[in-house]
Design an enzyme around this catalytic site. Structure first.
Site, PDB file in Angstrom:
ATOM      1  N   HIS A 203      79.009 -47.697 -70.486  1.00  0.00           N
ATOM      2  CA  HIS A 203      77.754 -48.390 -70.195  1.00  0.00           C
ATOM      3  C   HIS A 203      77.968 -49.510 -69.172  1.00  0.00           C
ATOM      4  CE1 HIS A 203      73.831 -50.357 -71.324  1.00  0.00           C
ATOM      5  NE2 HIS A 203      74.522 -51.435 -70.960  1.00  0.00           N
ATOM      6  N   GLU A 204      78.966 -50.339 -69.421  1.00  0.00           N
ATOM      7  CA  GLU A 204      79.194 -51.491 -68.544  1.00  0.00           C
ATOM      8  C   GLU A 204      79.691 -51.074 -67.163  1.00  0.00           C
ATOM      9  OE1 GLU A 204      78.207 -54.451 -69.141  1.00  0.00           O
ATOM     10  OE2 GLU A 204      77.623 -54.094 -71.222  1.00  0.00           O
TER      11      GLU A 204
ATOM     12  N   HIS B  93      76.936 -50.058 -64.940  1.00  0.00           N
ATOM     13  CA  HIS B  93      76.294 -51.210 -64.293  1.00  0.00           C
ATOM     14  C   HIS B  93      77.059 -51.601 -63.033  1.00  0.00           C
ATOM     15  CE1 HIS B  93      73.135 -52.091 -67.076  1.00  0.00           C
ATOM     16  NE2 HIS B  93      73.909 -52.436 -68.086  1.00  0.00           N
TER      17      HIS B  93
ATOM     18  N   HIS C  14      68.094 -52.023 -67.582  1.00  0.00           N
ATOM     19  CA  HIS C  14      68.138 -51.115 -68.731  1.00  0.00           C
ATOM     20  C   HIS C  14      66.824 -50.359 -68.841  1.00  0.00           C
ATOM     21  CE1 HIS C  14      71.028 -54.380 -69.965  1.00  0.00           C
ATOM     22  NE2 HIS C  14      71.775 -53.295 -70.140  1.00  0.00           N
TER      23      HIS C  14
END
Length: 716
Positions: A252-253, A256, A336
């Site tokens: 997830h990170e 980003h 998000h």
């Protein structure tokens, strides 16, 4: 018949379970972190003067074919809180899996030579020549004596990764002083990921944060080429996170840092008319807008297409909604997806349990529209939440009276919408008052056999890897009636949205989707969810639980007990008449040989081939010290490039209708992965007739020089 209230013990158990889920969820603070980062740009065609002085070639993007992205992870030893060997090994293993996964998803134009990051002239220079007619305009005239280094999210970047810098007179082609020469750079890298473990202020302020990340340097097209991920030491040291928890939050990170970030929305490129992804692409107009309900959405072509397919509303031109509760200000975009609409996506502001979260095709559509990446769309899984519910799904005006089965009212117990877990009807900060059955994490996973110790007598529950949650009022005869709640029973798929169930002591019973059934020996009803189970039966060809795999499984195509790591599973789905069961072992082994030869992947990477009655061929791909290829992304790339043709067996034609990459579909598997992959485009991949056949011809006849691609039949 009078209903009875659940016992207080049960209510207390549900409350504790819900509390555990809330505390276990990981919240992302990327937007708050990224606002504090000074982002630098590499210089492509006009390199800094110090580079010209040292006769370095200008940095430019390659126009060659896109290849799997090469992410290099660097751990700063002097700055990282010391983990014990087990914790350190777990973290490094998780990041290896993340980089391998991303290499199978994203391809880029490789950075030529060595990746060398830039320095911030406003940091190392106290005074810059600002006379626009001067020869050394915008070059450093006087050094900042307090300058020490460059950082990326509190990580000190080594000088070896950085370009040098010099001090210049106002005129002249030679610098007055070369303060630092260029570093060696990082070879074979398209993105540098700095990973650090620390007790930071942000970790202490938000206990639910496991990690956070940012990008810090961009290439000339705006693509991030360097970023950092910070892990909160207290969460890692608590030993409450398993391998897949770390993989999920890291993936997830890192997404980003690779571009799924509001700060980069204005840098996304339109490559629809460009010769290649990332080459000569045009700038996009504003990609976000606010709809009539005040919801900020991303409106780009691939996202609009996928949102239309997902909700069954192609004509509406829907953009993908962004979360409105973690935006820095009303009307501004978030990094998000909106939880009310895209529940289950990897890119929500709060991550749920691993087995209920997936890398979805809406997220991959966003990466495809960035203009920097070639995206392997077969690696995205279609979301179940809201599928086919229309353009009003997830609105705050409709969720409270929804009859779709996704939202709920009240605070009773039931089933999470994926039916893997029992749940409690509740809301949270990101649902805007809408309510859904949130999973309970204490003993409520139906697919865990060990949770049977929590089953109460008389309700017929079965905890098993093939068990799912059903709304039920079943209770043994001659007992008091109960209210509707979630119960665990076994299931098996027989067709798309068609299945059977088994209650304790009963035979397998047909359960009509959208209806309900009675069970002999029990009073009450068991409700059969519509579209909640076996919704991807055609994609998988099995229930995903091993129910329909033939018993005469040939096992490994190479050798059992091979050391190494399974990185993914590859599947080919055929259409055609049933195979002759007596030749199953030969056919399965021959297909494995054929696949190895046609993809140019050494045979030692293939393990555990199986073939189901629905003609789904499945094989595991492994990496190990015994095999030459160490990158999972390259294995995926080779399989993607393999061109498959129809083939003939015993005068019967078999047509491959698709392939896919998939992680272990059994959520109880210790090697389960976050990313499960859908069926790829039918038009792009077929099976080589010749390949399977040639392997058998060679095996049985030892015909020297005969090529696999020339055969057309399997001799038996």
């Amino acid at each position: 018949m009078q209903s009875v209230r659940p016992r207080a013990k049960h209510a207390c158990h549900s409350f504790l379970s819900l509390l555990t889920f809330s505390l276990a969820a990981s919240r992302c603070i990327h937007d708050a972190v990224q606002r504090e980062i000074n982002v630098l740009h590499l210089h492509p065609f006009s390199p800094p003067a110090e580079q010209r002085f040292t006769h370095r070639a200008p940095r430019a993007l390659s126009e060659s074919q896109t290849l799997p992205i090469r992410i290099r992870t660097w751990y700063p030893p002097a700055e990282t809180v010391q983990l014990n060997p087990q914790q350190k090994g777990s973290l490094e293993a998780a990041l290896r899996e993340v980089t391998q996964t991303i290499a199978g998803v994203l391809a880029v134009n490789h950075v030529p030579g060595r990746l060398l990051l830039t320095r911030d002239i406003n940091k190392y220079c106290r005074s810059v020549w600002r006379n626009p007619i001067a020869e050394n305009y915008n070059r450093c005239g006087y050094l900042n004596p307090n300058y020490h280094s460059e950082t990326c999210l509190e990580v000190t970047i080594p000088d070896d990764h950085l370009a040098g810098f010099s001090i210049w007179l106002e005129s002249g082609s030679v610098p007055r002083e070369v303060v630092k020469h260029d570093g060696a750079g990082v070879p074979d890298a398209d993105f540098l990921l700095y990973a650090k473990v620390a007790n930071t202020e942000k970790c202490n302020q938000e206990p639910s944060v496991i990690a956070y990340a940012s990008y810090c340097q961009l290439d000339p097209t705006g693509r991030p080429v360097a970023g950092a991920i910070m892990f909160c030491y207290a969460r890692l040291a608590s030993n409450t996170l398993d391998h897949q928890d770390l993989v999920q939050v890291s993936l997830h990170e890192v997404f980003h840092a690779l571009g799924f970030s509001r700060g980069l929305f204005n840098k996304w490129k339109d490559c629809s008319h460009a010769p290649s992804v990332g080459v000569n692409c045009s700038s996009r107009a504003r990609i976000t807008n606010t709809d009539e309900m005040g919801q900020v959405r991303i409106f780009t072509s691939t996202i609009i297409q996928k949102m239309g397919e997902h909700l069954g509303a192609q004509e509406r031109g829907l953009g993908a909604p962004l979360e409105n509760k973690d935006a820095v200000a009303p009307g501004l975009p978030s990094s998000h997806w909106e939880a009310r609409v895209l529940q289950g996506s990897l890119m929500l502001a709060t991550l749920g349990p691993v087995h209920l979260t997936q890398l979805d095709d809406i997220t991959l559509a966003a990466f495809a529209d960035m203009g920097w990446y070639q995206v392997n769309t077969s690696t995205g899984k279609r979301l179940v939440w809201g599928q086919g519910e229309g353009h009003t799904f997830g609105l705050t005006t409709t969720c409270k009276n929804s009859t779709s089965g996704f939202f709920c009212t009240g605070n009773g117990s039931g089933c999470h919408y994926l039916h893997l877990d029992k749940g409690m009807c509740s809301s949270d900060d990101f649902l805007d008052g809408c309510r859904m059955y949130k999973p309970l994490t204490v003993g409520s996973e139906c697919w865990k056999a060990e949770n049977a110790v929590n089953a109460e007598h008389g309700y017929g529950e079965i905890y098993h890897k093939s068990s799912r949650c059903f709304f039920s009022t079943l209770i043994q005869e001659n007992a008091s009636a109960v209210t509707v709640t979630g119960r665990c029973y076994r299931h098996r798929c027989t067709a798309e949205n068609t299945y059977q169930v088994q209650v304790e002591g009963s035979a397998w019973l047909d359960c009509p989707a959208g209806g309900s059934i009675q069970v002999p020996g029990y009073q009450g009803l068991l409700s059969c969810p519509n579209r909640g189970l076996c919704h991807d039966f055609q994609d998988r060809g099995t229930s995903g639980l091993g129910e329909s795999v033939l018993e005469d499984n040939p096992g490994s195509a190479i050798k059992d007990g091979m050391s190494g790591q399974k990185v993914f599973i590859f599947q080919i789905h055929f259409q055609g008449p049933p195979f002759d069961r007596t030749h199953w072992l030969q056919i399965t082994t021959g297909l494995t040989e054929a696949l190895a030869n046609s993809s140019a992947i050494p045979r030692c990477h293939f393990q555990q081939p199986t073939l189901t009655p629905s003609l789904l061929f499945t094989v595991e791909l492994w990496v190990s010290e015994e095999c030459p290829e160490r990158q999972a992304g390259m294995l995926r790339h080779k399989l993607d490039q393999t061109f498959h043709k129809p083939w003939v067996y015993r005068d019967k034609s078999y047509t491959p209708v698709g392939t896919r990459f998939v992680e272990d579909p059994d959520p109880t598997s210790p090697e389960r992965h976050l990313v499960t992959v859908l069926l790829c485009a039918v038009t792009s991949i077929l099976l080589l007739v010749s390949t399977a056949v040639g392997a058998f011809v060679y095996h049985h006849h030892k015909a020297a020089g005969q090529r696999v691609g020339d055969a057309s039949r399997i001799p038996l």
